[in-house]
Write a protein that holds these residues in place. Structure first.
Motif, PDB file in Angstrom:
ATOM      1  N   ASN A 234       3.977   3.474  -4.398  1.00 53.63           N
ATOM      2  CA  ASN A 234       3.852   3.421  -2.942  1.00 53.63           C
ATOM      3  C   ASN A 234       2.843   2.347  -2.530  1.00 53.63           C
ATOM      4  OD1 ASN A 234       4.491   4.798  -0.278  1.00 53.63           O
ATOM      5  ND2 ASN A 234       2.259   4.968  -0.300  1.00 53.63           N
ATOM      6  N   VAL A 235       1.708   2.279  -3.263  1.00 52.71           N
ATOM      7  CA  VAL A 235       0.689   1.264  -2.957  1.00 52.71           C
ATOM      8  C   VAL A 235       1.248  -0.136  -3.180  1.00 52.71           C
ATOM      9  CG1 VAL A 235      -1.511   0.310  -3.712  1.00 52.71           C
ATOM     10  CG2 VAL A 235      -1.277   2.765  -3.390  1.00 52.71           C
ATOM     11  N   LEU A 236       1.975  -0.338  -4.267  1.00 53.63           N
ATOM     12  CA  LEU A 236       2.543  -1.658  -4.553  1.00 53.63           C
ATOM     13  C   LEU A 236       3.528  -2.076  -3.461  1.00 53.63           C
ATOM     14  CD1 LEU A 236       3.142  -1.422  -8.415  1.00 53.63           C
ATOM     15  CD2 LEU A 236       1.390  -2.739  -7.216  1.00 53.63           C
ATOM     16  N   PHE A 237       4.368  -1.164  -3.017  1.00 57.14           N
ATOM     17  CA  PHE A 237       5.305  -1.481  -1.943  1.00 57.14           C
ATOM     18  C   PHE A 237       4.569  -1.775  -0.643  1.00 57.14           C
ATOM     19  CE2 PHE A 237       8.678  -0.019  -4.671  1.00 57.14           C
ATOM     20  CZ  PHE A 237       9.816  -0.618  -4.163  1.00 57.14           C
ATOM     21  N   ALA A 238       3.469  -1.059  -0.399  1.00 55.04           N
ATOM     22  CA  ALA A 238       2.691  -1.306   0.818  1.00 55.04           C
ATOM     23  C   ALA A 238       2.018  -2.675   0.780  1.00 55.04           C
ATOM     24  CB  ALA A 238       1.648  -0.203   0.990  1.00 55.04           C
ATOM     25  N   VAL A 239       1.517  -3.050  -0.412  1.00 58.96           N
ATOM     26  CA  VAL A 239       0.818  -4.336  -0.541  1.00 58.96           C
ATOM     27  C   VAL A 239       1.784  -5.506  -0.416  1.00 58.96           C
ATOM     28  CG1 VAL A 239      -0.457  -5.818  -2.144  1.00 58.96           C
ATOM     29  CG2 VAL A 239      -1.083  -3.408  -1.905  1.00 58.96           C
ATOM     30  N   PHE A 240       2.934  -5.425  -1.092  1.00 56.35           N
ATOM     31  CA  PHE A 240       3.843  -6.558  -1.122  1.00 56.35           C
ATOM     32  C   PHE A 240       4.930  -6.485  -0.040  1.00 56.35           C
ATOM     33  CE2 PHE A 240       2.248  -6.271  -5.514  1.00 56.35           C
ATOM     34  CZ  PHE A 240       1.748  -7.554  -5.652  1.00 56.35           C
ATOM     35  N   GLY A 241       5.186  -5.278   0.456  1.00 56.24           N
ATOM     36  CA  GLY A 241       6.222  -5.150   1.473  1.00 56.24           C
ATOM     37  C   GLY A 241       5.700  -4.862   2.860  1.00 56.24           C
TER      38      GLY A 241
ATOM     39  N   GLY B  19       3.520  -2.409   5.779  1.00 57.79           N
ATOM     40  CA  GLY B  19       3.757  -1.087   6.343  1.00 57.79           C
ATOM     41  C   GLY B  19       3.177   0.021   5.486  1.00 57.79           C
ATOM     42  N   ASP B  20       3.867   1.151   5.445  1.00 58.39           N
ATOM     43  CA  ASP B  20       3.412   2.325   4.698  1.00 58.39           C
ATOM     44  C   ASP B  20       4.065   2.429   3.326  1.00 58.39           C
ATOM     45  OD1 ASP B  20       1.777   3.143   6.804  1.00 58.39           O
ATOM     46  OD2 ASP B  20       3.443   4.176   7.791  1.00 58.39           O
ATOM     47  N   GLY B  21       4.608   1.332   2.825  1.00 52.71           N
ATOM     48  CA  GLY B  21       5.247   1.380   1.523  1.00 52.71           C
ATOM     49  C   GLY B  21       6.499   2.228   1.564  1.00 52.71           C
ATOM     50  N   LEU B  22       6.595   3.190   0.668  1.00 51.13           N
ATOM     51  CA  LEU B  22       7.752   4.092   0.619  1.00 51.13           C
ATOM     52  C   LEU B  22       7.573   5.312   1.512  1.00 51.13           C
ATOM     53  CD1 LEU B  22       8.490   3.986  -3.228  1.00 51.13           C
ATOM     54  CD2 LEU B  22       9.636   2.704  -1.410  1.00 51.13           C
ATOM     55  N   GLY B  23       6.460   5.379   2.222  1.00 49.66           N
ATOM     56  CA  GLY B  23       6.238   6.482   3.162  1.00 49.66           C
ATOM     57  C   GLY B  23       5.716   7.747   2.541  1.00 49.66           C
ATOM     58  N   PHE B  24       5.184   7.647   1.292  1.00 55.18           N
ATOM     59  CA  PHE B  24       4.675   8.839   0.628  1.00 55.18           C
ATOM     60  C   PHE B  24       3.345   9.308   1.223  1.00 55.18           C
ATOM     61  CE2 PHE B  24       6.976   7.375  -3.438  1.00 55.18           C
ATOM     62  CZ  PHE B  24       8.140   7.987  -3.009  1.00 55.18           C
ATOM     63  N   ARG B  25       2.712   8.489   2.024  1.00 56.43           N
ATOM     64  CA  ARG B  25       1.412   8.850   2.592  1.00 56.43           C
ATOM     65  C   ARG B  25       1.422   8.801   4.108  1.00 56.43           C
ATOM     66  NH1 ARG B  25      -1.196  12.213  -0.475  1.00 56.43           N
ATOM     67  NH2 ARG B  25      -2.245  11.328  -2.268  1.00 56.43           N
ATOM     68  N   SER B  26       2.573   9.035   4.700  1.00 55.04           N
ATOM     69  CA  SER B  26       2.672   9.060   6.157  1.00 55.04           C
ATOM     70  C   SER B  26       3.838   9.963   6.551  1.00 55.04           C
ATOM     71  CB  SER B  26       2.876   7.648   6.719  1.00 55.04           C
ATOM     72  OG  SER B  26       4.068   7.082   6.222  1.00 55.04           O
ATOM     73  N   GLY B  27       3.783  10.464   7.761  1.00 52.46           N
ATOM     74  CA  GLY B  27       4.863  11.279   8.273  1.00 52.46           C
ATOM     75  C   GLY B  27       5.045  12.585   7.519  1.00 52.46           C
ATOM     76  N   ALA B  28       6.244  13.142   7.627  1.00 52.56           N
ATOM     77  CA  ALA B  28       6.534  14.429   6.996  1.00 52.56           C
ATOM     78  C   ALA B  28       6.421  14.343   5.474  1.00 52.56           C
ATOM     79  CB  ALA B  28       7.934  14.898   7.398  1.00 52.56           C
ATOM     80  N   LEU B  29       6.878  13.226   4.901  1.00 50.70           N
ATOM     81  CA  LEU B  29       6.790  13.063   3.454  1.00 50.70           C
ATOM     82  C   LEU B  29       5.334  12.989   3.002  1.00 50.70           C
ATOM     83  CD1 LEU B  29       8.735  12.861   1.095  1.00 50.70           C
ATOM     84  CD2 LEU B  29       8.643  10.366   1.303  1.00 50.70           C
ATOM     85  N   GLY B  30       4.497  12.366   3.827  1.00 49.62           N
ATOM     86  CA  GLY B  30       3.077  12.303   3.511  1.00 49.62           C
ATOM     87  C   GLY B  30       2.432  13.678   3.501  1.00 49.62           C
ATOM     88  N   VAL B  31       2.855  14.544   4.434  1.00 46.95           N
ATOM     89  CA  VAL B  31       2.331  15.911   4.467  1.00 46.95           C
ATOM     90  C   VAL B  31       2.721  16.661   3.200  1.00 46.95           C
ATOM     91  CG1 VAL B  31       2.459  18.139   5.653  1.00 46.95           C
ATOM     92  CG2 VAL B  31       2.308  16.027   6.983  1.00 46.95           C
ATOM     93  N   VAL B  32       3.978  16.493   2.773  1.00 48.28           N
ATOM     94  CA  VAL B  32       4.442  17.162   1.558  1.00 48.28           C
ATOM     95  C   VAL B  32       3.627  16.703   0.353  1.00 48.28           C
ATOM     96  CG1 VAL B  32       6.369  17.416  -0.046  1.00 48.28           C
ATOM     97  CG2 VAL B  32       6.773  17.527   2.418  1.00 48.28           C
ATOM     98  N   PHE B  33       3.433  15.402   0.222  1.00 49.43           N
ATOM     99  CA  PHE B  33       2.678  14.891  -0.921  1.00 49.43           C
ATOM    100  C   PHE B  33       1.201  15.266  -0.815  1.00 49.43           C
ATOM    101  CE2 PHE B  33       6.385  12.414  -1.896  1.00 49.43           C
ATOM    102  CZ  PHE B  33       6.304  12.226  -3.263  1.00 49.43           C
ATOM    103  N   GLY B  34       0.682  15.387   0.404  1.00 54.56           N
ATOM    104  CA  GLY B  34      -0.694  15.847   0.562  1.00 54.56           C
ATOM    105  C   GLY B  34      -0.869  17.269   0.073  1.00 54.56           C
ATOM    106  N   ILE B  35       0.092  18.130   0.400  1.00 54.80           N
ATOM    107  CA  ILE B  35       0.049  19.521  -0.069  1.00 54.80           C
ATOM    108  C   ILE B  35       0.162  19.570  -1.589  1.00 54.80           C
ATOM    109  CG2 ILE B  35       1.254  21.733  -0.025  1.00 54.80           C
ATOM    110  CD1 ILE B  35       2.056  21.099   2.874  1.00 54.80           C
ATOM    111  N   VAL B  36       1.053  18.742  -2.154  1.00 52.58           N
ATOM    112  CA  VAL B  36       1.188  18.682  -3.615  1.00 52.58           C
ATOM    113  C   VAL B  36      -0.138  18.241  -4.239  1.00 52.58           C
ATOM    114  CG1 VAL B  36       2.312  17.470  -5.521  1.00 52.58           C
ATOM    115  CG2 VAL B  36       3.664  18.273  -3.583  1.00 52.58           C
TER     116      VAL B  36
END
Length: 303
Positions: A219-226, A228-245
């Motif tokens: 996700n960080v690599l996609f955010a750096v080179f692409g 935005g938020d990369g693959l979205g693992f740290r934002s929105g609903a998906l970010g909440v899920v990964f935060g809980i994990v």
């Protein structure tokens, strides 16, 4: 047992030291065969009569055969729960003091936020280096551990101030309360026997953590080179899920930390190993706190 922290691997209550291990079922050939090739059933040098004049116990071999940690002799120089509490309190105390100073002395208004954030990131990098150095040392270094806590506290103070003042008012206190609640809940569940720390538990936690860290790196690599938020693992609903994990994984590592402390005391680990226990607990608590802070930020950004 060789346990790892979600952030950094560390030496301490590991198979290299040999006085900690999970339950090991007896195998054909006796205790020697049972321990051979099994990282969770290595012998305990502190329970061997040849190496420990206080361990002349006819039941010591029986305890090892059935995977039961022998009771540590009541001698000076051995780690106790009081040692772990005092060292952990000292380490967390240094972290909290430096975090409070960073919060008070490094403003995050529009004119100063870049400078303050730069200092915080620099402190985080120094803390990471110190943590890696301690992780690869065979013996605990109180100076390194306390220095890590000091620099990590600066980073946490700046990040917490940014989130609290610019994203969600009261976020830092909410994250602290959440971290304390997870710590208390895991401790109660562990002492009550609701959490069984064994090889299967360890393997599951390590596999899940490796997958989690790999996805975060992608996700960080996609955010750096692409951008935005990369693959979205740290934002929105998906970010909440990964935060809980992330919080759940931190709770699992707390259980591993408690097992390390319990086994270290049972096997008569040297007193200085209490610093390693404090180091591991601090790393895990920082991980949980950061996940809570990130969760709160995402939830408030979505409002």
């Amino acid at each position: 047992m060789r346990s790892r922290n979600p952030v950094f691997s560390r030496r301490g209550f590991s198979r290299d030291n040999g006085y900690a291990g999970f339950d090991a079922a007896p195998q054909a050939g006796g205790p020697a065969a049972a321990t051979q090739g099994n990282p969770y059933a290595q012998g305990n040098p502190y329970a061997q009569p040849a190496g420990n004049p206080y361990a002349q116990n006819p039941y010591a071999q029986q305890d090892q055969q059935y995977g039961t940690p022998p009771q540590a002799p009541a001698t000076t120089g051995r780690m106790t729960i009081d040692d772990v509490v005092v060292r952990t309190g000292s380490t967390l105390g240094v972290l909290i003091v430096t975090a409070a100073l960073a919060w008070a002395l490094l403003p995050v208004d529009d004119a100063n936020i870049n400078r303050s954030y730069g200092i915080g990131i620099g402190a985080a990098l120094i803390g990471m280096v110190l943590a890696f150095v301690q992780s690869f040392k065979r013996k605990a270094s109180p100076a390194l551990i306390l220095a890590y806590a000091a620099f990590e506290g600066v980073f946490l103070g700046v990040v917490s101030s940014v989130v609290d003042n610019r994203i969600a008012d009261g976020a830092a206190m909410q994250a602290v309360i959440g971290t304390m609640a997870v710590f208390a809940g895991v401790l109660i569940a562990y002492k009550a026997g609701w959490i069984r720390v064994n090889r299967r538990f360890y393997g599951f936690v390590m596999a899940a953590t490796l997958g989690f860290v790999f996805l975060m790196l992608v996700n960080v690599l996609f955010a750096v080179f692409g951008g935005g938020d990369g693959l979205g693992f740290r934002s929105g609903a998906l970010g909440v899920v990964f935060g809980i994990v992330g919080v759940v994984l931190g709770a699992c590592f707390l259980a591993l930390d408690f097992k390390q402390v319990e086994d270290g005391i049972a096997y008569g680990a040297p007193r200085e190993e209490a610093w390693l226990a404090a180091f591991g607990l601090t790393l895990t608590l920082v991980w949980i706190y950061m996940e809570f802070l990130r969760l709160i930020s995402i939830l408030n950004s979505s409002d």
